[in-house]
Write an enzyme that holds these catalytic residues in place. Structure first.
Site, PDB file in Angstrom:
ATOM      1  CE  LYS A  45     -10.438 -61.647  -4.940  1.00  0.00           C
ATOM      2  NZ  LYS A  45     -10.149 -62.945  -3.145  1.00  0.00           N
ATOM      3  NE  ARG A 143     -14.789 -66.163   1.305  1.00  0.00           N
ATOM      4  CZ  ARG A 143     -14.196 -65.056   1.330  1.00  0.00           C
ATOM      5  NH1 ARG A 143     -14.913 -64.087   0.329  1.00  0.00           N
ATOM      6  NH2 ARG A 143     -12.958 -65.350   0.713  1.00  0.00           N
ATOM      7  CE1 TYR A 264     -34.237 -42.141 -20.679  1.00  0.00           C
ATOM      8  CE2 TYR A 264     -31.125 -42.493 -19.581  1.00  0.00           C
ATOM      9  CZ  TYR A 264     -32.614 -42.433 -21.108  1.00  0.00           C
ATOM     10  OH  TYR A 264     -31.770 -43.256 -22.754  1.00  0.00           O
ATOM     11  CG  MET A 317     -25.752 -48.236 -20.551  1.00  0.00           C
ATOM     12  SD  MET A 317     -26.332 -49.165 -21.667  1.00  0.00           S
ATOM     13  CE  MET A 317     -27.675 -50.207 -21.788  1.00  0.00           C
TER      14      MET A 317
HETATM   15  C1  LIG Z   1      -9.171 -61.903  -2.527  1.00  0.00           C
HETATM   16  C2  LIG Z   1      -9.001 -62.942  -1.549  1.00  0.00           C
HETATM   17  C3  LIG Z   1      -6.785 -62.211  -0.857  1.00  0.00           C
HETATM   18  C4  LIG Z   1      -6.712 -60.939  -1.161  1.00  0.00           C
HETATM   19  O1  LIG Z   1      -7.992 -59.851  -0.375  1.00  0.00           O
HETATM   20  P1  LIG Z   1      -6.846 -58.467  -0.220  1.00  0.00           P
HETATM   21  O2  LIG Z   1      -7.557 -57.667   0.489  1.00  0.00           O
HETATM   22  O3  LIG Z   1      -7.658 -57.961  -2.085  1.00  0.00           O
HETATM   23  O4  LIG Z   1      -5.905 -57.679  -0.586  1.00  0.00           O
HETATM   24  C5  LIG Z   1      -6.461 -63.323   0.194  1.00  0.00           C
HETATM   25  N1  LIG Z   1      -6.767 -64.759  -0.142  1.00  0.00           N
HETATM   26  C6  LIG Z   1      -7.921 -64.685  -0.091  1.00  0.00           C
HETATM   27  C7  LIG Z   1      -8.285 -66.498  -0.063  1.00  0.00           C
HETATM   28  C8  LIG Z   1      -8.702 -64.518  -1.182  1.00  0.00           C
HETATM   29  O5  LIG Z   1      -9.884 -64.496  -1.711  1.00  0.00           O
END
Ligand SMILES: *Cc1c(COP(=O)(O)O)cnc(C)c1O
Length: 379
Positions: A45, A143, A264, A317
Site C-alpha cells: 500500500k 477500525r 524564516y 518548503m
Molecule cells: C498495513 C497493514 C499491514 C502491514 O503492516 P506493517 O506493520 O507495515 O507490517 C498488514 N495488514 C493490514 C490489514 C494492514 O493494514
C-alpha cells in the site's frame, strides 16, 4: 557495492532517493524465514510505503512472493500490471458497483462488513461465478472488520457464504509492536474463537511485528509491510536491511557573523561566526518542519562524509540550512551530496526526532527527488 548512486545522479538533480531492491528482497527472505511454514505475502500500500510499487513488486516476484495487499483498488491495478499471476487483495473498502472492476482484473476485495459481503455475494450470484474474496474480522481494533454480531449473522447464513469463495479469513493486530501488550493475546483468542464459528479455510493475522510474536500468530499467511522496507518492526528489535537512502545537494555555502539570524522568522540567532550550507530539500520532501532548530534546541543532523552537520533555523518548503562550521575543510562545497537518511540515520531515528513513526516518514518521502533503484539485477 561499487555502484555509487551519486555518480548516476542527473547533473540537475537536487535530491536523490536511492532504493535498494536487493535489500528489499533480502528482507522478504528474512521475514519468510521467520514465517516458517506460513506463506509470506507483501503489503504494497501507499506506493510500497513510498518506495515505488511497480519496482517493489517486480523485485518481490523474483524472490517468490505470490500474494500482495494494496490499500486501494488503484494501487492493486498497479500491482496487477507488474504481476499478472499474483493473488492481489484490496484492504480498505469494497463499494457498491465496483464488483465488475474487481472481477475484470481478478483483484480480490477484503470484505470488512456484512453489507460489503452481501454486495459481493449478490454480484457473484448475478455473474454466476463464486469469485474469491477475503473476510476481515474485528478482533479488538474497532477500525475495520465484522464485529461479533455480524460474525454471528454470517455464521447463520450459509447461503451467503456459498455465493462467493471465501479465500482468506483475516484480522489485524492493534499493538503487535508492543510484544508485552495484553491486547495481542486477547485479539488472538477472539480470532481463534471467531474462526471456529465459520467454515474452515485459510487465515491471516500477522503484520511485520506480528510475525515476531511467535508461530501462534502466523496462521496460513503473514502480511508484512514496514519491515520489508527496512523499518523497525517492534520495540527492541533490530531493523532488517535499510532500503532507502535520501541525499540532498548543497546549493550554496557562506559565512555568517555572530548575532545575525538564519531563516524564516529569524528564529535562530547565531552565537558564533558560522559557516552555513544551504541544501535543496525541505518539508515538501518529507523533511518535516518540526525537525528544524526550535526554542534553542538544535535541529536534526545531516551527514557529510560521516561528519554531523546540525540543521540551523527553520526547515523551509524546499531548503534547509546546516551548520558546517565544524565539518573538515573542503567537504561542504557547492554540489556536494549530504546524507539525510542512510548509513548514519535510519528512518525510525529521524521519525522519532520528528515525534512520529517511521511509517509516516517513509510514506512522506520526496516525490521530487530523483529516484535511483539499485540491486534490481541481483539474483
Ligand atoms: C498495513 C497493514 C499491514 C502491514 O503492516 P506493517 O506493520 O507495515 O507490517 C498488514 N495488514 C493490514 C490489514 C494492514 O493494514
Amino acid at each position: 557495492m561499487a555502484f555509487d548512486p551519486r555518480k548516476a545522479a542527473d547533473p540537475t538533480a537536487t535530491s536523490l532517493l536511492t532504493i535498494d531492491l536487493a535489500a528489499l528482497r533480502a528482507n522478504y527472505a528474512t521475514l519468510r524465514g521467520h514465517a516458517k511454514d506460513s506463506e509470506c505475502a507483501a503489503v504494497i500500500k501507499a506506493d510500497a510505503y513510498g518506495t515505488g510499487a511497480e519496482q517493489a513488486v517486480r523485485a518481490l516476484l523474483r524472490e517468490g512472493c505470490k500474494t500482495y495487499f494494496a490499500a486501494t483498488f488503484a494501487e492493486a491495478e498497479i500491482i496487477r500490471a507488474a504481476a499478472r499471476e499474483a493473488t492481489i487483495y484490496v484492504l480498505d473498502g469494497f463499494f457498491a458497483g465496483s464488483g465488475p472492476a474487481f472481477a475484470e482484473k481478478a483483484i480480490r476485495p477484503v470484505l470488512s462488513s456484512l453489507p460489503e459481503i452481501e454486495d459481493w455475494a449478490a454480484f457473484c450470484r448475478e455473474r454466476g461465478q463464486p469469485l474469491p474474496a477475503a473476510i476481515q474480522l474485528d478482533t479488538g481494533m474497532n477500525r475495520l472488520g465484522l464485529p461479533r454480531s455480524e460474525i454471528e449473522q454470517l455464521a447463520a447464513a450459509p447461503e451467503l457464504l456459498a455465493s462467493f469463495a471465501p479465500a482468506l479469513l483475516m484480522s489485524h493486530l492493534a499493538c503487535a509492536d508492543e510484544p508485552g501488550h495484553p491486547l495481542n493475546e486477547t485479539q488472538l483468542k477472539s480470532f481463534e474463537g471467531y474462526r471456529a464459528m465459520l467454515p474452515a479455510g485459510p487465515a491471516s493475522f500477522a503484520n511485520s511485528a506480528g510475525i515476531f510474536l511467535g508461530t501462534r500468530y502466523h496462521f496460513d499467511l503473514v502480511r508484512p509491510g514496514f519491515a520489508l522496507y527496512g523499518g523497525k518492526a517492534a520495540e527492541g528489535r533490530k531493523p532488517l536491511r535499510q532500503v532507502v537512502r535520501l541525499e540532498a545537494r548543497i546549493v550554496q555555502v557562506h559565512d555568517a557573523s555572530a548575532g545575525t539570524s538564519v531563516g524564516y522568522g529569524a528564529a535562530h540567532v547565531l552565537s558564533r561566526p558560522t559557516r552555513i550550507a544551504t541544501l535543496s530539500i525541505g518539508y515538501a520532501d518529507g523533511i518535516f518542519r518540526v525537525l528544524g532548530a526550535r526554542d534553542g534546541k538544535p535541529g536534526f543532523a545531516a551527514y557529510i562524509d560521516g561528519h554531523a552537520a546540525p540543521a540551523l533555523g527553520r526547515v523551509s518548503m524546499d531548503l534547509i540550512t546546516l551548520d558546517v562550521t565544524d565539518v573538515p575543510d573542503g567537504l561542504a562545497h557547492r554540489g556536494a551530496w549530504i546524507e539525510i537518511l542512510g548509513a548514519h540515520v535510519s528512518i525510525d531515528e529521524l521519525a522519532a526526532q520528528a515525534g512520529t513513526i517511521g511509517y509516516e516518514m517513509l510514506t512522506s518521502l520526496s516525490r521530487r527527488a530523483q529516484r535511483i533503484y539499485t540491486g534490481s539485477e541481483a539474483e
